[in-house]
Structures are given as C-alpha cells and as structure tokens.
Design an enzyme around this catalytic site. Structure first.
Site, mmCIF file in Angstrom:
data_model
loop_
_atom_site.group_PDB
_atom_site.id
_atom_site.type_symbol
_atom_site.label_atom_id
_atom_site.label_comp_id
_atom_site.label_asym_id
_atom_site.label_seq_id
_atom_site.Cartn_x
_atom_site.Cartn_y
_atom_site.Cartn_z
ATOM 1 N N ASP A 1 0.851 -1.187 0.000
ATOM 2 C CA ASP A 1 0.000 0.000 0.000
ATOM 3 C C ASP A 1 0.886 1.236 0.000
ATOM 4 O OD1 ASP A 1 -2.525 1.023 0.024
ATOM 5 O OD2 ASP A 1 -2.964 0.521 2.117
ATOM 6 N N LYS B 1 -0.699 -0.578 -4.260
ATOM 7 C CA LYS B 1 -2.089 -0.099 -4.232
ATOM 8 C C LYS B 1 -2.068 1.402 -3.958
ATOM 9 C CE LYS B 1 -5.067 -0.890 -0.659
ATOM 10 N NZ LYS B 1 -5.398 0.463 -0.214
ATOM 11 N N GLU C 1 -14.310 0.062 -0.962
ATOM 12 C CA GLU C 1 -14.469 0.071 0.497
ATOM 13 C C GLU C 1 -15.702 0.867 0.916
ATOM 14 O OE1 GLU C 1 -10.928 0.889 2.790
ATOM 15 O OE2 GLU C 1 -12.071 1.066 4.660
HETATM 16 O O1 KIV Z 1 -4.717 -0.439 4.493
HETATM 17 C C1 KIV Z 1 -5.578 -1.327 4.403
HETATM 18 O O2 KIV Z 1 -5.674 -2.239 5.239
HETATM 19 C C2 KIV Z 1 -6.495 -1.279 3.254
HETATM 20 C C3 KIV Z 1 -7.608 -2.286 3.229
HETATM 21 C C4 KIV Z 1 -8.665 -1.893 4.183
HETATM 22 C C5 KIV Z 1 -8.145 -2.486 1.867
HETATM 23 O O3 KIV Z 1 -6.359 -0.452 2.420
#
Ligand code: KIV
Length: 289
Positions: A86, A116, A185
């Site tokens: 992320d 992501k 989400e």
């Molecule tokens: O950071 C995270 O855990 C997320 C998920 C909730 C998809 O982005």
C-alpha cells in the site's frame, strides 16, 4: 520447495470463473506465512499498519521506510499469494515522478509484486505512470482512509445516485488506466455489484456486500487482535487478544511462582564437568577471600 506465485492473469481467470478471491492484510513474516498456508490469493501490506501495529489513530502517519520494512517481512513469508504494498499518504500525491520512485522502492527493495493507490482523479495519471514503469497497480475507491477528513469521516460512500454514478465513473477510469484490480471500500452493496458487473478487472470488497469478485479484511479484525473499535463490516473469526493476554498472564504467574522453568526447559551438563567447574570456581573464590 518454493511454490509458484499466483499471477495477475490467474487472478483474473479465477474471478471470471466465478471463484471468489480472498485478500487479507499482513504486516510481518509469521502472518504472511499463515496467510499463504491458509491458501489466500493476495496479501496486502496495508497502510492500516499505522493503526494496527504502530499504534497511530489513523493511516496517515505511515511512512515509506516503515512500509518498506513491513513489506520486506511479508514478501519473505508469502510465496504463493500476490503481495501488494500500500503506498502510504504522501508517497504518491506530489507527482508522477515521486510516485514511480517510491513504487520502484517497493518492488526493488521489498520484492512487492504490485502496489495499491487510493483514489481516482489525480491518481489516474499516477496509475498510468506506474504501469508505464512496469509496476502493476491495484486501485482503491469508496471510503479511502487517507482522505477520510475530506470525505466527512469514516463513513460509507456513494449513497446517493449522483455519488454512486461518480464512483462507477472512477472505477471505469481506473480500469482504463490499467489497474489489475480494484478495492471497493464501504460502498452500498448494489452499487458495488453494478461496478463489479461493469468492470472486467476483479473487484475486492470491504464493507461492500457479497457481489464483489472477492473480499478483503484487515488481519487484526479477522483475528480479534485489534483493541480499538472495528468497523461494522469487519467480521471476527477468532478472539486472539483474549488468548494472548491469557497466555501472557499464565507465563507471568508461573515465573513469579517459580513453576517455570522446569527441567524440561533447562540444559544439563556432564556431571564431572560440573564438578570441575564448581571446584575451580570455589577454589578461585577462596583464594580471592
Ligand atoms: O490499508 C488497508 O488495510 C487497506 C484495506 C482496508 C483495503 O487499504
């Protein structure tokens, strides 16, 4: 034996066959190993780590350096699942160049398979730049925690016809920009269903109903490890915080009472070596005295 990593094509084929994809967050080696052993398809090193493992009250403070350490640990543990890193707040908002520089670090230094990014609009040119650099991108729309303040807090998104239409447009734009999948989400279930039907790429829902192509949850919510308030959509499959606290209390109790350690947890040595050691040590202390 090293197992084969699931590919982006396989993920899409699974979804096309109607097999639901399963993604969970993980932030360290043991949980990545367990997610792999449990047969999960994707492991997300979420910036939710800022809250679940680093103790912040939002995801915003997560830094690149922290996310790189966590991602490195996860990629060592997850052989088969695709590992998605992320991109934390501030690592991709400034420019396409900075987004590419930071995403390259996830791939090169932490062996992430993909990254992501939250949002659409300005994020679209980042997605194009990252894909141009050969880095697969997962999109994330609906409730995007990095911009929760702008969205009016941690609340469901797309609840009016107009806002739902905008979400659909964003989803299509992210697919057109080249995302290989999309997290939805906290989106009303019928809106998530319509988006999932309109897209060719798989959608992964979190709080977005059962008709997405897959589901994702935060590991600490699944395991009952998070002491803070969990969102309405988080289902708890275990109560590990009670288990862990109980184990620690038993450990402390046994140390304090002398019940631990026993012989079973103790190393012995040959008797004559012990005798020689003790006589040498006692002779030494007599000479000193
Ligand atoms: O950071 C995270 O855990 C997320 C998920 C909730 C998809 O982005």
């Amino acid at each position: 034996m090293t197992r084969r990593k699931v590919s982006l094509t396989e993920l899409r084929e699974l979804a096309d066959r109607g097999e639901r994809l399963v993604m969970v967050t993980a932030y360290d080696y043991p949980s990545a190993r367990l997610a792999d052993a449990a047969g999960l398809d994707i492991v997300l090193v979420g910036d939710s780590a800022a809250m679940t493992v680093l103790g912040h009250s939002s995801t915003v403070p997560a830094t690149m350096e922290e996310m790189l350490v966590l991602t490195r640990a996860v990629t060592r543990g997850a052989e088969r699942p695709l590992v998605v890193a992320d991109m934390p707040f501030g690592s991709f908002q400034v420019s396409d160049e900075e987004a590419v520089r930071n995403a390259v670090r996830f791939v090169k230094e932490a062996a992430a398979d993909a990254v992501k990014l939250e949002g659409a609009g300005p994020t679209l040119s980042r997605v194009l730049a990252l894909i141009g650099a050969g880095i697969p991108v997962m999109g994330h729309i609906g409730l995007t925690p990095q911009s929760a303040t702008m969205l009016g807090g941690f609340r469901a998104q797309g609840k009016t016809a107009e806002k739902a239409r905008r979400l659909l447009e964003d989803a299509v734009a992210l697919e057109d920009a080249g995302c290989f999948s999309l997290v939805l989400e906290a989106v009303p279930a019928p809106v998530a269903e319509e988006i999932s039907e309109r897209l060719s790429i798989p959608t992964l829902g979190i709080g977005s109903g059962p008709r997405c192509d897959g589901q994702v949850l935060v590991l600490h919510d699944v395991l009952g490890l998070y002491e803070g308030r969990s969102p309405k959509f988080a289902k708890r499959y275990a109560n590990l915080s009670t288990e862990i606290r109980g184990a620690l209390e038993r450990f402390a109790g046994e140390v304090r009472s002398g019940a631990f350690p026993t012989e079973e947890h103790t190393y012995a040595m040959p008797e004559q070596e012990l005798a020689a050691f003790l006589s040498g040590s006692r002779a030494g202390s007599r000479a000193e005295g």
